[in-house]
Design an enzyme around this catalytic site. Structure first.
Site, short mmCIF file in Angstrom:
data_model
loop_
_atom_site.label_atom_id
_atom_site.label_comp_id
_atom_site.label_asym_id
_atom_site.label_seq_id
_atom_site.Cartn_x
_atom_site.Cartn_y
_atom_site.Cartn_z
N LYS A 79 0.57 -4.49 10.24
CA LYS A 79 1.12 -4.57 9.09
C LYS A 79 -0.02 -4.56 7.85
O LYS A 79 -1.17 -4.80 8.44
CB LYS A 79 1.94 -5.62 8.97
CG LYS A 79 3.19 -5.73 9.66
CD LYS A 79 4.09 -4.86 9.37
CE LYS A 79 4.56 -4.81 7.83
NZ LYS A 79 5.63 -3.61 7.44
N GLU A 108 2.40 5.44 8.26
CA GLU A 108 3.82 6.02 7.68
C GLU A 108 3.74 7.39 6.94
O GLU A 108 4.85 7.85 6.95
CB GLU A 108 4.52 4.89 6.79
CG GLU A 108 4.11 4.66 5.35
CD GLU A 108 2.84 3.63 5.13
OE1 GLU A 108 2.49 3.33 4.41
OE2 GLU A 108 2.46 3.17 6.32
N ASP A 124 10.78 -1.93 3.19
CA ASP A 124 9.30 -1.87 3.32
C ASP A 124 9.16 -0.81 2.07
O ASP A 124 7.81 -0.62 1.48
CB ASP A 124 8.88 -0.97 4.47
CG ASP A 124 8.52 -2.01 5.67
OD1 ASP A 124 7.86 -3.24 5.25
OD2 ASP A 124 8.47 -1.90 6.77
N ARG A 175 3.39 -8.63 16.47
CA ARG A 175 3.04 -7.41 17.09
C ARG A 175 1.22 -7.39 17.15
O ARG A 175 0.73 -8.34 16.47
CB ARG A 175 3.37 -6.20 16.38
CG ARG A 175 4.87 -5.99 16.60
CD ARG A 175 5.36 -4.73 15.84
NE ARG A 175 5.34 -5.28 14.51
CZ ARG A 175 5.83 -4.47 13.24
NH1 ARG A 175 6.13 -2.98 13.56
NH2 ARG A 175 6.13 -5.05 12.11
N HIS A 225 2.48 1.02 3.15
CA HIS A 225 3.91 0.96 2.47
C HIS A 225 3.64 0.94 0.81
O HIS A 225 4.18 -0.05 0.27
CB HIS A 225 4.74 0.19 2.99
CG HIS A 225 5.44 0.69 4.34
ND1 HIS A 225 6.36 1.74 4.51
CD2 HIS A 225 5.22 -0.24 5.49
CE1 HIS A 225 6.46 1.60 5.99
NE2 HIS A 225 5.89 0.67 6.47
N TYR A 267 0.04 0.37 8.80
CA TYR A 267 1.10 0.52 8.04
C TYR A 267 0.66 -0.04 6.73
O TYR A 267 0.15 -1.02 6.55
CB TYR A 267 2.48 -0.31 8.52
CG TYR A 267 3.17 0.44 9.51
CD1 TYR A 267 3.40 1.84 9.46
CD2 TYR A 267 3.12 -0.25 10.74
CE1 TYR A 267 4.20 2.48 10.39
CE2 TYR A 267 3.86 0.53 12.02
CZ TYR A 267 4.31 1.66 11.66
OH TYR A 267 4.75 2.39 12.83
#
Length: 368
Positions: free
Chosen positions: A73, A116, A268, A15, A94, A92
């Protein structure tokens, strides 16, 4: 503002954080956009398309040297060297499952906004939803594949055939992941059961699926009973910003069928299965007590063309606001402010603080 788009380096992560169309919008707003050469190739987006949109193609260090870096990520350890106090990171994260990254962000003094934990006015998670939709649908696909004997599974066709019983699919959590996983499993002909803590959510699911799936309250006795019957278990549990609860404990595994499959989409956030560990697309599964575990931590990266456009549809409007106002954009939007995870050496996500016993403040405390 100078905005950097680095190439993702997580294993087989294809991505990219911004499409050429989104870059064009950022440039039109007056921003300078630096895209790492080759960043979009995995999603079928060429450097020439980014240049035509007004971007400059640069090295990794130059992309990371921007005022705001937009990623897909979380930064990996080799990227920690790029973290600094004057950087705004939008991606993101996490963090509840990433103590070393949490510490690196705090030590560097980086301001980080996590996709998130951004919320809409109605309490939903607009930047997590598109990837949860993808991961939920993929969970059934990969689970069906893992059930094949050649992949270590029982040798069961998910939907069966006339005269042969279909697979039993157990879905933990009736949110976005669980709903999408159930939809695909039901469409493939499996028998589906969804467990959730919210009776209202179970009522909604029963209505949406018109009684074609079974809904049950998520209690330990129900989980223990259902895992013994399940051929495929899909973990789709989410606590906003927090570590996932361990719903399937180590002692439950011997009760499960030999060759049954667990796909833990919650990996995740640490996973909702005690025996879950993060895996990669090039080595996605492992076996514990005869149960196949699939724990890929970036599932949507396997379908990057779909995932990139689905993600950017949601992140681009927020990126434009951050580019225009910087951290002040958070003061105008309480939901976006909830995305603030670290700020000038302070942890601003209390759920992460609870996970690691680290002192924290709320985003409101620092923004005020």
């Amino acid at each position: 503002m100078i905005i950097g788009i680095p190439k993702e380096i997580k294993t087989l992560e294809n991505r990219v954080a911004m499409t050429p169309g989104a870059v064009e919008s950022l440039v039109r707003q007056g921003n300078e956009v630096l895209v790492e050469a080759g960043a979009g190739v995995g999603s079928g987006l060429t450097d020439e398309e980014y240049v035509a949109a007004g971007a400059k193609m640069v090295s990794p260090a130059d992309a990371w040297g921007a005022e705001m870096v937009i990623k897909v990520k979380e930064p990996l350890e080799s990227e920690y060297k790029y973290l600094r106090s004057d950087l705004l990171l939008f991606t993101y994260l996490h963090l509840a499952a990433a103590e070393s990254l949490t510490n690196a962000l705090l030590e560097a003094g980086t301001t980080s906004v996590a996709y998130e934990t951004v919320e809409s006015a109605d309490g939903t998670l607009p930047l997590l939803t598109p990837m949860s939709e993808v991961a939920g649908r993929m969970a059934t696909q990969v689970g069906a594949h893992c059930l094949e004997k050649t992949q270590g599974g029982q040798g069961i066709l998910l939907g069966g055939v006339p005269g042969v019983y279909p697979a039993e699919v157990l879905v933990l959590g009736g949110g976005v992941v669980g709903t999408n996983a159930a939809r695909i499993a039901m469409g493939m002909g499996a028998r589906v059961t969804i467990l959730d803590l919210s009776h209202a959510r179970l009522q909604y699911l029963d209505d949406v699926f018109q009684g074609r799936i079974t809904t049950m309250m998520s209690t330990e006795p129900n989980i223990r009973d259902m895992v013994q019957k399940a051929d495929l278990v899909i973990g789709g549990v989410l606590l906003h910003g927090a570590k996932a609860p361990k719903l399937i404990t180590r002692d439950m595994l011997p009760l499960m069928k030999e060759g049954s499959v667990i796909v833990d989409v919650a990996v995740d956030q640490g996973g909702c299965v005690e025996t879950t560990k993060a895996t990669t697309h090039d080595n996605p599964t492992y076996v514990v007590d005869g149960v196949v575990h699939y724990g890929v931590a970036n599932m949507p990266g396997a379908v990057p063309r779909t995932s990139t456009f689905a993600l950017v549809n949601q992140t681009a409007p927020y990126a434009l606001r951050l580019a225009a106002k910087g951290i002040d954009a958070l003061k105008d939007d309480p939901g976006l402010a909830l995305g603030l995870n670290t700020y000038k050496g302070k942890l601003t996500c209390p759920a992460v603080g609870e996970a690691f016993c680290i002192g924290s403040v709320t985003p409101g405390d620092v923004l005020s």
